[in-house]
Scaffold this motif. Structure first.
Motif, PDB file in Angstrom:
ATOM      1  N   ASN A   1      -8.439  -2.907 -36.199  1.00 39.31           N
ATOM      2  CA  ASN A   1      -9.879  -3.052 -36.413  1.00 39.31           C
ATOM      3  C   ASN A   1     -10.186  -3.584 -37.805  1.00 39.31           C
TER       4      ASN A   1
ATOM      5  N   ARG B   1     -12.027  -7.179 -38.644  1.00 39.02           N
ATOM      6  CA  ARG B   1     -13.273  -7.258 -39.414  1.00 39.02           C
ATOM      7  C   ARG B   1     -13.081  -8.103 -40.670  1.00 39.02           C
TER       8      ARG B   1
ATOM      9  N   TYR C   1     -23.532  -5.784 -27.598  1.00 40.56           N
ATOM     10  CA  TYR C   1     -22.474  -4.813 -27.845  1.00 40.56           C
ATOM     11  C   TYR C   1     -23.046  -3.640 -28.636  1.00 40.56           C
TER      12      TYR C   1
ATOM     13  N   PHE D   1     -21.311  -1.696 -30.551  1.00 45.12           N
ATOM     14  CA  PHE D   1     -20.361  -1.337 -31.601  1.00 45.12           C
ATOM     15  C   PHE D   1     -20.728  -1.993 -32.929  1.00 45.12           C
ATOM     16  N   HIS D   2     -20.977  -1.161 -33.920  1.00 42.79           N
ATOM     17  CA  HIS D   2     -21.345  -1.636 -35.253  1.00 42.79           C
ATOM     18  C   HIS D   2     -20.481  -0.927 -36.298  1.00 42.79           C
TER      19      HIS D   2
ATOM     20  N   ALA E   1     -15.896   1.038 -35.821  1.00 41.44           N
ATOM     21  CA  ALA E   1     -16.125   0.814 -34.396  1.00 41.44           C
ATOM     22  C   ALA E   1     -14.967   0.030 -33.792  1.00 41.44           C
TER      23      ALA E   1
ATOM     24  N   GLY F   1     -16.273  -3.578 -35.151  1.00 44.19           N
ATOM     25  CA  GLY F   1     -17.662  -4.026 -35.004  1.00 44.19           C
ATOM     26  C   GLY F   1     -17.812  -5.517 -35.244  1.00 44.19           C
TER      27      GLY F   1
ATOM     28  N   ASN G   1     -20.812  -7.956 -33.558  1.00 43.84           N
ATOM     29  CA  ASN G   1     -22.128  -7.913 -34.194  1.00 43.84           C
ATOM     30  C   ASN G   1     -22.085  -8.464 -35.615  1.00 43.84           C
TER      31      ASN G   1
END
Length: 303
Positions: free
Chosen positions: A84, A88, A126, A128-129, A133, A137, A140
């Motif tokens: 994740n 990001r 979505y 997920f932020h 997340a 995320g 977004n």
């Protein structure tokens, strides 16, 4: 168009690169290994060495490109926090680099939105932020760059992007079935997974680059939902194994990290994607691929 691609030698990325080259684009691919670099060079792809943790290389690739396709992901299910964070970081870096340029930024996401109670469409946001997340995320986060002058396009792929040499979820299910001596499904097996053939996914990436406006969400989905029992039965046929229901409370033990995914009920449509881009899937369906030996052939090669 000069296109920088992360994941260029990956399962979906390599199919997308073939489509981009056929359309006359100049492609630079991010390669983390010598083997990947060699494979890309053989196709006529320029190589930039680096990986998802090498944000400097990603930034340089984005700066030199007229468009960016971010298709790489660590997919480390034993350490999702690391995956994740890397996802990001890459999205943030690419977005920051492209601010104010109106250059295309297409990135990979997925169609799994939990507890929706119906088929997921391109109009569904979505939930997920933030960095903690799923996928950091990143969907977004990437779409926020639309207001900052980036032509962001979200590519939501079905959880099963199938075909010969696939090493994804279905290949993992086949390996589990062979190891356990039984092809299992969770509960009554009525829960569903969407699917798309790899060739169709690659064609959609290229079409999205050429046609999709800023803020567009595209669904790479050919089959809206195949029951997991059908998938298990096809795997059973492929390996001459019995097929059995696995109780939900035993799914994690039987399927390992895949237990939670295989027990989900997810359906998704691609009606809006087809209307916008003219994309029409032509590849074989998932059950057809399994029956044709896509996964039993892979098992024979790896033995």
């Amino acid at each position: 168009m000069r296109v920088f691609v992360t994941g260029a030698s990956g399962w979906i990325g390599s199919a997308a690169v073939d489509e981009l080259l056929a359309a006359g684009h100049e492609v630079t691919g991010l390669a983390r290994s010598e083997a990947s670099a060699t494979a890309l060079t053989a196709k006529g792809v320029h190589v930039r060495r680096g990986d998802l943790d090498d944000l400097g290389s990603i930034r340089a690739g984005a700066e030199a490109a007229e468009a960016v396709l971010h298709l790489a992901n660590k997919h480390d299910f034993s350490n999702p926090a690391a995956s994740n964070a890397a996802e990001r970081g890459a999205v943030q870096t690419i977005g920051d680099t492209l601010v104010g340029s109106d250059r295309p930024f297409l990135f990979a996401s997925g169609v799994a939105i939990p507890n929706l109670g119906r088929a997921i469409t391109e109009n569904d946001a979505y939930p997920f932020h933030g960095p903690d997340a799923p996928r950091g995320g990143s969907e977004n986060l990437a779409l926020e760059f639309v207001e900052r002058g980036v032509r962001t396009v979200c590519l939501r792929f079905a959880p099963t992007v199938h075909g010969f040499n696939d090493h994804g979820f279905v290949a993992a299910l086949a390996a589990i079935a062979r190891d356990k001596g039984v092809s299992g499904y969770v509960a009554n097996g009525d829960n569903r997974w969407p699917a798309v053939h790899r060739s169709d996914a690659g064609r959609l990436v290229a079409r999205g680059l050429e046609t999709a406006p800023a803020g567009t969400i595209l669904h790479a989905v050919a089959e809206e939902g195949i029951t997991t029992r059908e998938i298990a039965e096809a795997i059973g046929r492929a390996f001459s194994l019995p097929v059995a229901s696995i109780a939900p409370e035993d799914a994690q033990e039987h399927f390992g990290w895949l237990g939670g995914f295989f027990g989900m009920d997810v359906t998704a449509t691609s009606i809006l994607t087809r209307e916008l881009t003219g994309w029409a899937p032509t590849g074989p369906g998932l059950i057809e691929d399994i029956d044709a030996g896509a996964y039993s052939a892979l098992a024979a090669v790896t033995e």
